[in-house]
Every structure is written in C-alpha cells, then in structure tokens.
Design a protein around this motif. Structure first.
Motif, short mmCIF file in Angstrom:
data_model
loop_
_atom_site.label_atom_id
_atom_site.label_comp_id
_atom_site.label_asym_id
_atom_site.label_seq_id
_atom_site.Cartn_x
_atom_site.Cartn_y
_atom_site.Cartn_z
N PRO A 56 43.86 37.88 62.00
CA PRO A 56 43.17 38.77 62.95
C PRO A 56 41.70 38.37 63.07
CG PRO A 56 44.33 40.04 61.24
CD PRO A 56 44.44 38.60 60.86
N GLU A 57 41.07 38.81 64.15
CA GLU A 57 39.71 38.31 64.43
C GLU A 57 38.67 38.79 63.42
OE1 GLU A 57 38.92 42.17 65.58
OE2 GLU A 57 40.76 41.05 66.00
N ASN A 58 39.01 39.78 62.58
CA ASN A 58 38.03 40.24 61.58
C ASN A 58 37.94 39.30 60.37
OD1 ASN A 58 40.65 41.04 60.65
ND2 ASN A 58 39.71 42.48 59.23
N MET A 59 38.90 38.35 60.27
CA MET A 59 38.90 37.50 59.07
C MET A 59 37.97 36.30 59.29
SD MET A 59 40.71 39.40 57.34
CE MET A 59 41.37 38.83 55.81
N GLY A 60 37.28 35.90 58.20
CA GLY A 60 36.23 34.90 58.37
C GLY A 60 36.44 33.58 57.67
N LYS A 61 36.74 33.60 56.36
CA LYS A 61 36.80 32.35 55.61
C LYS A 61 37.92 32.39 54.58
CE LYS A 61 31.94 30.97 55.96
NZ LYS A 61 30.67 30.79 55.27
N VAL A 62 38.28 31.20 54.08
CA VAL A 62 39.32 31.10 53.06
C VAL A 62 38.78 30.38 51.82
CG1 VAL A 62 40.25 29.01 54.19
CG2 VAL A 62 41.69 30.25 52.58
N PHE A 63 39.15 30.89 50.66
CA PHE A 63 38.88 30.21 49.38
C PHE A 63 40.22 29.67 48.89
CE2 PHE A 63 38.84 30.34 44.68
CZ PHE A 63 37.82 29.43 44.45
N VAL A 97 40.73 39.62 43.38
CA VAL A 97 40.20 40.75 42.61
C VAL A 97 38.73 40.49 42.25
CG1 VAL A 97 40.36 41.89 40.35
CG2 VAL A 97 42.41 41.56 41.74
N LYS A 98 38.43 39.27 41.83
CA LYS A 98 37.02 38.95 41.51
C LYS A 98 36.13 39.16 42.74
CE LYS A 98 35.77 35.29 39.02
NZ LYS A 98 35.78 33.88 38.54
N ILE A 99 36.60 38.67 43.87
CA ILE A 99 35.81 38.79 45.10
C ILE A 99 35.61 40.27 45.45
CG2 ILE A 99 35.90 38.38 47.61
CD1 ILE A 99 37.15 35.60 46.92
N ALA A 100 36.69 41.05 45.32
CA ALA A 100 36.59 42.48 45.65
C ALA A 100 35.59 43.17 44.73
CB ALA A 100 37.97 43.14 45.53
N ARG A 101 35.62 42.83 43.45
CA ARG A 101 34.67 43.44 42.51
C ARG A 101 33.24 43.02 42.82
NH1 ARG A 101 37.57 43.36 36.52
NH2 ARG A 101 38.68 45.31 36.84
N MET A 102 33.03 41.74 43.11
CA MET A 102 31.67 41.28 43.42
C MET A 102 31.15 41.96 44.69
SD MET A 102 31.62 37.20 42.55
CE MET A 102 33.30 36.73 42.90
N PHE A 103 32.00 42.03 45.70
CA PHE A 103 31.57 42.54 47.00
C PHE A 103 31.30 44.04 46.96
CE2 PHE A 103 32.73 44.41 51.16
CZ PHE A 103 31.73 43.83 51.93
N LEU A 131 26.02 34.65 45.01
CA LEU A 131 26.83 33.58 44.43
C LEU A 131 28.31 33.93 44.48
CD1 LEU A 131 26.78 30.91 42.63
CD2 LEU A 131 27.00 32.50 40.70
N LEU A 132 29.13 33.05 45.01
CA LEU A 132 30.58 33.19 44.92
C LEU A 132 30.98 32.65 43.56
CD1 LEU A 132 33.34 33.87 46.32
CD2 LEU A 132 33.48 31.44 46.84
N SER A 133 31.17 33.58 42.63
CA SER A 133 31.42 33.16 41.25
C SER A 133 32.91 32.90 41.04
CB SER A 133 30.90 34.24 40.30
OG SER A 133 31.01 33.81 38.98
N CYS A 134 33.45 31.95 41.79
CA CYS A 134 34.86 31.55 41.70
C CYS A 134 34.89 30.03 41.74
CB CYS A 134 35.67 32.04 42.90
SG CYS A 134 35.70 33.81 43.14
N GLY A 135 35.75 29.41 40.98
CA GLY A 135 35.81 27.95 41.05
C GLY A 135 37.04 27.38 40.39
N LEU A 136 37.55 26.32 40.99
CA LEU A 136 38.72 25.62 40.46
C LEU A 136 38.54 24.14 40.76
CD1 LEU A 136 41.22 28.06 42.17
CD2 LEU A 136 41.01 27.84 39.70
#
Ligand SMILES: Cc1ncc(COP(=O)(O)O)c(C=O)c1O
Length: 442
Positions: free
Chosen positions: A99-106, A119-125, A299-304
């Motif tokens: 949908p048009e409200n979505m912006g980016k993908v990790f 879950v991490k993103i939701a908590r940070m945001f 900071l997007l504190s996610c990484g792989l």
C-alpha cells in the motif's frame, strides 16, 4: 552417495529440526520438478505442502535458477552498505507491491529474523516495550521470534522475554461461545483484546504481532471485521500493527499479501519464504514511510552480515517477475476454489473431519474424535501415541507429502498446481480419512 548412504550419513552426523532423532527416516531426494520429487529408487512423491509452505513456484523454475546463476557470474556477495543492483531492484519492487503508506524494506535471511527485527524497530520507533501476539501462532524459533510464538514450540524458550504478552485467537470453531454471526464473534474478540490492552497499560504497548491468517496452527481465517477492528484499536492506543506474512505472503492466499483481503494497512509487514520460494534464503521487514523517516536521523540498530544478500535478492526479483508474468494469482484463485469444494466434500463424508478451512491454496483439515463434541483427535501439545505421525505415514505410503500440526493436516501445494493434479492427490486424502474414520472415531 546413493540414497541409503545419504540417509545413513545424515542420521549419523546431522541434527534434524523438531524431531526425536532416533527413528528418523529422511527421504533422500535425487531430483525434483514442478510439484514432484523423486527418491533414489525412482519413487515419485507429490509436494502438497510446498515443502515448508515456501516453495510457492515448485521445483526447478528456470527463471529463478537463471537469475541466481547470472548473479553468481557478476558477484556473489557485497556487504549491506554497498550497492548491489539486485538488492536495489528488489527493494523497489517490494515497496511498489505494498500500500502507498509503506516506505522501505530491511532485508533479513528468514522469517524469524524478520519478526525479531520488526519488534526491535517497533520498540525503537514507539519508545514502548510490550508486544502482543497470539497463542495459536508461530513466528519462528529463534529467541525473540520463539517468544512471540504462542504454540508449544515456545516452551523450550521459557521463561520468556519480559513484556511479551499473549492474547486469544479468533478461533471460532473451538470457542466456548456459540456465535450467531461472524460479526458477533468479532465483537467478542475485540472486546476481550481491548480489555487486555487496558489491563496491560495502554501506554506501554509497542506492537501487536499477528499472522494475518494463522498458518501452521490451522489456517484460522479472521472473522469479518476482525482485522479492521484490531487496526482501529492500534490507532486508538498508538500501537503498531505488525502483520506476519511469512507464510501468507506472495500469492499463497489468493492475494499478493493476505492483509489485502481485509482492507487494512499494517504499519509493519514481515515476509520470507515465497519471496525466493526457497531457492535461496531471504526475508524482510517492510515499514511505513513514517517509520522509515524516523530512522533518517535515528540509528537503525539492526544488522545482519547477509542483509539483502545479492544472490537472494536476484532470486527475489525473479520470483516477483514470475508471480506477475505467469498470472499466479489467477491459478491460486481458480484451483483454490476447487480445493475448497473438495475439502467441503471431505468434511461431509468423513466423521473424523470436524472442520475444513481454506483460502487460496492454503488449507487445513481439522480432525476430531466426534463431530458433536469436537474433541480433537489428539490432545493439544500432547500427541503421545503419535497418531498424527501415523496419519502422515498413511499419506506418505500414497506419496502424498505434507505435514501435520496438532490435530490438523495442512494442504498448501505449490501455486502452479493444476486442477487435475489436485483432484488426483485429494483422492489419496479421501482414502486416508476413511481409515482414520474406522480407526479413531468414537
Ligand atoms: C507465520 C510464520 N512466521 C515466521 C516463521 C519463521 O520463518 P523461518 O523458519 O524462515 O525463520 C514461519 C515459519 O514457518 C511462519 O510460518
């Protein structure tokens, strides 16, 4: 190695998931094509679960194979901070499907990692910490995702993550209340959910995580108005709605993503499986433009290491192309209609079938000892006599390969299956259910 050597070596050196290891008997697969695979003795099996509901386009798809080969020839890997064309292309294609409200993908490697990062993103945001998910759910088996999971595969991880709260599923067939209508069921479940949100503290909940349509735990399709009701509760209390589309995404239910059935816009969507159809591993977390913008300056504190692996993304682009060019959704909806009709016939003609649930090519047969009492064929989480394993064995004797969960048989064939192939396979299910009627029904 020949088939026997493969089997023997695996049994000696390999630990297989979700199994007691002693009596394992893995089928050594020599070749595979479309919805079929063959062992080393030349026996042909039909894959009626798309392996783990991930091989949506079946085996041996040349377009996916070629895309992987082309990427191998360019380069196999560059780290997430470099530009790989396949990563850029797939990110764009995925956002265009949303949908048009979505912006980016990790990007991640699989479903569990997608849910963990969501879950991490939701908590940070949100700056909040509690996470709601449901009992009859599977969200993965790593520590965080395994704690989101509600069903018994969670137990090995307990005591769990603080702040992970479980609520009840809209499992109308097994509810203690007899509802007059789907709307009445929805009202009941939403009232209970709102009560629980209030008890937990309306300011402390970051997200509600749901399989849009519950998969392994029995294809629980939300009653009318339920998903939009959850959306409204999320909006009311500033909670993010996370739809786990790991199983339901990528055409499985007759839409590209299952949330499209319910006229809602999630805040976060997680996916894996069908994005590459298992040819190589890939998963991801799609977030709204608003969430994406938050990470412009935070900071997007996610990484792989393998976030957006170029080989996986190349396979992903090929899959997205194939879903569209081969009109896979049309096949899912046409063959899915027939699947539904055939399942209803099975329900009508077998005493052991309490319920059948289906949408697109995603379905479950719920087995009971008695249609009247709805007593499940095996007790929840405790099939100590291995009855479901025996039923699976009867299907396997007929070369019908799928899996069971609790008292359900799952049927989710590759989305390229034809009507003729489906009919041929369901005859085998009919035969096995007759044996179940005779052996186990009261
Ligand atoms: C709905 C759902 N979410 C998450 C997962 C976990 O995915 P993975 O096994 O790729 O980690 C699964 C796996 O079956 C799933 O069905």
């Amino acid at each position: 190695m020949n088939g026997e050597e493969i089997k023997r070596t695996l049994k000696e050196y390999n630990l297989q998931s979700w199994s007691k290891q002693k009596n394992l008997n893995p089928i050594p697969v020599e070749k595979a094509e479309g919805i079929y695979f063959w062992d080393y003795e030349g026996n042909r099996y039909t894959d009626m679960s798309s392996q783990l509901v991930n091989m949506n386009l079946g085996f041996g798809n040349q377009a996916i194979n070629q895309a992987i080969k082309d990427q191998v020839d360019q380069f196999c890997f560059v780290g997430p901070s470099y530009g790989a064309e396949s990563r850029a292309e797939l990110a764009k294609r995925i956002i265009k499907l949303m949908p048009e409200n979505m912006g980016k993908v990790f990007f991640t490697n699989a479903g569990a990692e997608s849910n963990e990062n969501a879950v991490k993103i939701a908590r940070m945001f949100t700056g909040k910490h509690k996470i709601f998910s449901r009992y009859r759910s599977y969200h993965g088996s790593s520590f965080g995702a395994g704690n989101l999971t509600g069903e018994p595969r969670r137990y090995a991880l307990e005591p769990g993550v603080p702040g992970f709260i479980k609520f009840f599923d809209p499992y109308v067939y097994r509810e203690a209340v007899d509802f007059e209508s789907e709307e009445a069921a929805t009202k009941y479940y939403l009232t209970k959910l709102e009560e629980q949100i209030q008890y937990e503290g309306t300011d402390s909940i970051a997200a509600i995580v749901m399989e849009t349509i519950t998969g392994s735990n029995g294809i629980l399709i939300p009653p009318k108005g339920y998903m939009s009701g959850v959306r409204a509760l999320c909006d009311k209390y500033g909670i993010l709605m996370i739809c786990d589309e790991v199983m339901t995404g990528w055409c499985r239910t007759g839409k590209m993503f299952a949330f499209e059935h319910f006229d809602i816009k999630p805040d976060i969507v997680t996916f894996a499986k069908g994005v590459t159809c298992g040819y190589v591993p890939l998963g991801g977390v799609v977030v709204t433009k608003e969430i994406a913008a938050y990470f412009d300056d935070n900071l997007l504190s996610c990484g792989l290491t393998y976030s957006g692996h170029p080989l996986s993304c190349a396979a992903g682009v090929a899959c997205v192309n194939y879903y569209e060019e081969a009109n896979i959704l049309d096949n899912v909806n046409e063959v899915g209609m027939l699947l539904g009709e055939k399942l209803e016939e099975l329900k009508a003609s077998h005493d052991c079938v309490g319920d059948v649930r289906y949408i697109g090519l995603f379905s479950a047969i719920e087995l009971v000892k008695s249609k009247e009492t709805k007593e499940a064929l095996v007790p929840y989480g405790k099939d100590t006599q291995g009855i479901m394993g025996k039923i699976l064995g009867l299907l396997k004797e007929r070369k019908f390969m799928t899996y069971t969960h609790e008292n359900m048989i799952l049927i989710a064939p590759p989305l390229i299956i034809t009507k003729e192939q489906l009919v041929e396979e369901l005859v085998k299910v009919d035969e096995v259910l007759s044996i179940v009627d005779d052996t186990y029904v009261k």
